[in-house]
Design a protein around this motif. Structure first.
Motif, short mmCIF file in Angstrom:
data_model
loop_
_atom_site.label_atom_id
_atom_site.label_comp_id
_atom_site.label_asym_id
_atom_site.label_seq_id
_atom_site.Cartn_x
_atom_site.Cartn_y
_atom_site.Cartn_z
N ASN A 22 0.86 -3.18 5.93
CA ASN A 22 0.90 -2.70 7.31
C ASN A 22 1.49 -1.29 7.36
O ASN A 22 2.43 -0.96 6.65
CB ASN A 22 1.73 -3.63 8.19
CG ASN A 22 1.10 -5.00 8.31
OD1 ASN A 22 -0.12 -5.14 8.32
ND2 ASN A 22 1.92 -6.03 8.38
N LYS A 23 0.92 -0.46 8.26
CA LYS A 23 1.43 0.89 8.43
C LYS A 23 2.70 0.87 9.28
O LYS A 23 2.88 0.02 10.14
CB LYS A 23 0.38 1.76 9.12
CG LYS A 23 -0.85 2.04 8.27
CD LYS A 23 -1.88 2.83 9.02
CE LYS A 23 -2.61 1.99 10.03
NZ LYS A 23 -3.71 2.70 10.70
N CYS B 123 4.67 2.28 3.30
CA CYS B 123 3.98 2.01 4.57
C CYS B 123 3.92 3.25 5.45
O CYS B 123 2.95 3.45 6.19
CB CYS B 123 4.66 0.86 5.30
SG CYS B 123 4.49 -0.71 4.43
#
Length: 310
Positions: free
Chosen positions: A138-139, A217
Motif C-alpha cells: 500500500n502507498k 511505501c
C-alpha cells in the motif's frame, strides 16, 4: 527486491487455484509483501526453527541460490516445486522447472529465448500465466511537493553487485541538462546506494529535486506521481511496471524479453553489441568495449523521454 515484486503475481494464482490457502512467504524484504499473504517471515534462525516444525502442502522454491534451495530441502512438504540443492549444485524438483534451469546454464538458449520471466516462474510453479498483475504494498500519504509540470524520474543507480548495469554520472548530468531545457520537473530516485550521487547532482543542478532515501511505501507514492521513469534494470523498474508508468529502460547484460511490461508504454535502449546479454557482474578483458553502458547516449535517452511524453 525486484525479484520479490515480480513473484507477487503468483499469489493471485494460488488464491484462484486453492480453496482458502494459508500462504507463508520467506524473504529478506518483508515490507514488500502484500497483505494477501498470511505469514511473512524474514530468514533468520528463529524463523528457520519455526519453518522446520510445520508440515506444508506445497513449497515453491523459485530463487536459484544455494541458501534458498537449501531451505526448500529442509522444509517438510508433500509437494515441492522449483529448485533444490543436490550434491552442492542447484537442481530441479520436477520437469516443470527444467526449462528455467537449463536457460540459466545454456547461453545460446538464454540469448534466443523470447519468453518473459513471469511466465517462466509460473511454469516452474505448475501454473499457466494469464496476465496476473504485480501486487505492490500500500502507498503512504506523500510528504513531498511536486509542481504541475511533466515530471521525469531518474533512477540513477542499481545494485553494486552488478556494476555492469550502472550508467555513469557524466551521462546523467548530460541528460539532466537536456531535460531542463524542456522545462520538465526532474526528480532523482534511488535507495541508500544512490544517496551520494543524487546529492551531488542536486548540488550541481539546483532546479532538480531529490527527497532522500524514503520508506518503501512512500517511495512507491513518489513513483506513482511521475509521468516517465528512466531507469537501469533495478527495483524501480519493477515498481514502475506495477504502477503502469511510462518507462525508458537502459539494458545491456540481460535478455530484454525476460521483462514483461503488461500494457505499460516503454522504450528499451541497449548497446549495439553482439556480446550483450552476457549476465556479467563486472566488465573484463573479454568484453568488446570497456563499458558498454557508455554506448547508450544521453541524447538517445532524451529522445525516448520526449517520445513517451508527447
Amino acid at each position: 527486491m525486484g525479484e520479490v515484486i515480480r513473484c507477487t503475481p503468483i499469489i493471485t494464482k494460488i488464491k484462484e487455484t486453492f480453496e482458502n490457502p494459508e500462504i507463508w512467504w520467506v524473504t529478506d524484504y518483508p515490507e514488500l509483501i502484500p497483505d494477501m499473504v498470511d505469514h511473512v517471515l524474514k530468514f533468520d534462525l528463529e524463523n528457520y526453527t519455526i519453518l522446520k516444525n510445520i508440515d506444508f502442502d506445497i513449497v515453491y522454491s523459485l530463487d536459484k541460490e544455494l541458501i534458498c534451495c537449501s531451505l526448500a530441502n529442509e522444509i517438510n512438504a508433500e509437494t515441492k516445486k522449483g529448485f533444490k540443492i543436490e550434491s552442492g549444485k542447484i537442481s530441479t524438483y520436477d520437469k516443470d522447472a527444467e526449462y528455467l534451469w537449463i536457460r540459466g546454464i545454456d547461453d545460446k538458449l538464454m540469448k534466443k529465448d523470447t519468453r518473459n520471466y513471469i511466465d517462466l516462474i509460473f511454469e516452474t510453479s505448475g501454473f499457466n500465466f494469464n496476465d496476473e498483475k504485480y501486487l505492490l504494498p500500500n502507498k503512504l500519504e506523500k510528504s513531498f511537493e511536486l509542481d504541475g509540470k511533466k515530471k521525469i524520474g531518474l533512477n540513477t543507480g542499481t545494485s553494486k553487485t552488478w556494476i555492469t548495469r550502472i550508467w555513469k554520472k557524466e551521462n546523467w548530468e548530460k541528460l539532466i541538462e537536456l531535460l531542463l531545457k524542456e522545462n520538465y520537473e526532474i526528480i532523482l530516485l534511488g535507495g541508500p546506494e544512490e544517496k551520494e550521487i543524487n546529492e551531488e547532482l542536486t548540488k550541481k543542478y539546483s532546479e532538480i529535486k531529490y527527497f532522500g532515501v524514503m520508506p518503501i511505501c512512500e517511495y512507491i507514492s513518489l513513483l506513482d506521481s511521475l509521468d516517465v521513469i528512466v531507469t537501469q534494470v533495478t527495483f524501480a523498474q519493477h515498481l514502475a511496471i506495477g504502477l503502469n508508468k511510462k518507462i525508458v529502460l537502459l539494458n545491456n547484460i540481460f535478455n530484454k524479453n525476460e521483462y514483461y511490461f503488461y500494457n505499460t508504454e516503454h522504450i528499451i535502449l541497449e548497446p549495439d553489441l553482439s556480446c550483450k546479454m552476457c549476465y556479467k557482474s563486472k566488465f573484463d578483458n573479454k568484453c568488446l568495449v570497456s563499458n558498454c553502458m557508455d554506448l547508450i547516449k544521453p541524447e538517445q535517452v532524451y529522445n525516448s523521454v520526449q517520445k513517451l511524453v508527447k
